[in-house]
Design a protein around this motif. Sequence first.
Motif, mmCIF file in Angstrom:
data_model
loop_
_atom_site.group_PDB
_atom_site.id
_atom_site.type_symbol
_atom_site.label_atom_id
_atom_site.label_comp_id
_atom_site.label_asym_id
_atom_site.label_seq_id
_atom_site.Cartn_x
_atom_site.Cartn_y
_atom_site.Cartn_z
ATOM 1 N N UNK A 1 0.857 -1.176 0.000
ATOM 2 C CA UNK A 1 0.000 0.000 0.000
ATOM 3 C C UNK A 1 0.896 1.229 0.000
ATOM 4 N N UNK A 2 0.687 2.093 -0.984
ATOM 5 C CA UNK A 2 1.451 3.334 -1.103
ATOM 6 C C UNK A 2 0.557 4.471 -0.631
ATOM 7 N N UNK A 3 1.047 5.217 0.361
ATOM 8 C CA UNK A 3 0.285 6.358 0.867
ATOM 9 C C UNK A 3 0.842 7.643 0.267
ATOM 10 N N UNK B 1 6.926 19.467 0.699
ATOM 11 C CA UNK B 1 7.216 18.476 -0.336
ATOM 12 C C UNK B 1 7.192 19.087 -1.725
ATOM 13 N N UNK B 2 7.930 18.487 -2.615
ATOM 14 C CA UNK B 2 7.909 18.900 -4.022
ATOM 15 C C UNK B 2 6.873 18.072 -4.755
ATOM 16 N N UNK B 3 6.530 18.516 -5.921
ATOM 17 C CA UNK B 3 5.583 17.752 -6.715
ATOM 18 C C UNK B 3 4.176 18.280 -6.581
ATOM 19 N N UNK B 4 3.234 17.409 -6.805
ATOM 20 C CA UNK B 4 1.817 17.762 -6.834
ATOM 21 C C UNK B 4 1.066 16.947 -5.795
ATOM 22 N N UNK B 5 0.109 17.560 -5.134
ATOM 23 C CA UNK B 5 -0.726 16.832 -4.189
ATOM 24 C C UNK B 5 -1.438 15.690 -4.912
ATOM 25 N N UNK B 6 -1.541 14.556 -4.245
ATOM 26 C CA UNK B 6 -2.224 13.403 -4.828
ATOM 27 C C UNK B 6 -3.736 13.612 -4.808
ATOM 28 N N UNK B 7 -4.415 13.053 -5.787
ATOM 29 C CA UNK B 7 -5.876 13.097 -5.832
ATOM 30 C C UNK B 7 -6.484 12.115 -4.835
ATOM 31 N N UNK B 8 -5.845 10.992 -4.628
ATOM 32 C CA UNK B 8 -6.295 9.942 -3.703
ATOM 33 C C UNK B 8 -5.158 9.645 -2.734
ATOM 34 N N UNK B 9 -5.507 9.092 -1.584
ATOM 35 C CA UNK B 9 -4.501 8.936 -0.530
ATOM 36 C C UNK B 9 -3.824 7.568 -0.474
ATOM 37 N N UNK B 10 -4.514 6.485 -0.873
ATOM 38 C CA UNK B 10 -3.937 5.151 -0.741
ATOM 39 C C UNK B 10 -4.111 4.344 -2.023
ATOM 40 N N UNK B 11 -3.007 3.761 -2.482
ATOM 41 C CA UNK B 11 -2.987 2.936 -3.696
ATOM 42 C C UNK B 11 -2.467 1.554 -3.310
ATOM 43 N N UNK B 12 -3.198 0.507 -3.670
ATOM 44 C CA UNK B 12 -2.787 -0.857 -3.345
ATOM 45 C C UNK B 12 -2.272 -1.553 -4.596
ATOM 46 N N UNK B 13 -1.082 -2.125 -4.481
ATOM 47 C CA UNK B 13 -0.439 -2.841 -5.577
ATOM 48 C C UNK B 13 -0.202 -4.290 -5.161
ATOM 49 N N UNK B 14 -0.145 -5.185 -6.137
ATOM 50 C CA UNK B 14 0.387 -6.520 -5.881
ATOM 51 C C UNK B 14 1.811 -6.512 -6.417
ATOM 52 N N UNK C 1 -3.871 -2.543 -8.052
ATOM 53 C CA UNK C 1 -5.097 -3.305 -7.830
ATOM 54 C C UNK C 1 -6.266 -2.427 -7.437
ATOM 55 N N UNK C 2 -5.998 -1.415 -6.610
ATOM 56 C CA UNK C 2 -7.098 -0.666 -6.022
ATOM 57 C C UNK C 2 -6.639 0.728 -5.615
ATOM 58 N N UNK C 3 -7.556 1.681 -5.703
ATOM 59 C CA UNK C 3 -7.327 3.045 -5.233
ATOM 60 C C UNK C 3 -8.476 3.382 -4.297
ATOM 61 N N UNK C 4 -8.152 3.791 -3.071
ATOM 62 C CA UNK C 4 -9.221 4.093 -2.125
ATOM 63 C C UNK C 4 -9.955 5.365 -2.526
ATOM 64 N N UNK C 5 -11.259 5.356 -2.339
ATOM 65 C CA UNK C 5 -12.076 6.524 -2.639
ATOM 66 C C UNK C 5 -12.387 7.333 -1.389
#
Length: 125
Positions: free
Chosen positions: A31-33, A45-58, A69-73
């Motif tokens: 899970x990437x936050x 921080x540098x860059x751009x604010x994320x649209x979503x907070x948590x991304x799940x990968x396998x 796999x999934x992006x939390x809404x």
Amino acid sequence: ALSKRNPCDQPRTSPSHTMALAPGVGKQLIVVSCYTRFDNLAHGPRGTEAQRSLYTYSMDPADGQMVLLSVTKDEVMNPAFSRFHPQKNLLYTCTESVAENGQIVTWKVCPETGRLSKLASSDAG
């Protein structure tokens, strides 16, 4: 009569930083936050604010390949620290803010799909 059990309700044992997917799959969940609000962080921080907070990968440990796999809404501001429960399909995240109290958020994790479902949120004071 046989009752159908949701495979996402079954407890599993896993290390605190990754979670195994369904038995026999041989992949891990990661899970990437992401920071969603830069205006209330102590650092810039540098860059751009994320649209979503948590991304799940396998992740396939054999070759390191990751698949989204999934992006939390559910809206969660700046989840900065996360840990999987060592024996249950739960993920705990702590939010980061200098302007508001942090939150500890509990998520139910589906090991087959990587979907996160928000269960509870507590003020971290």
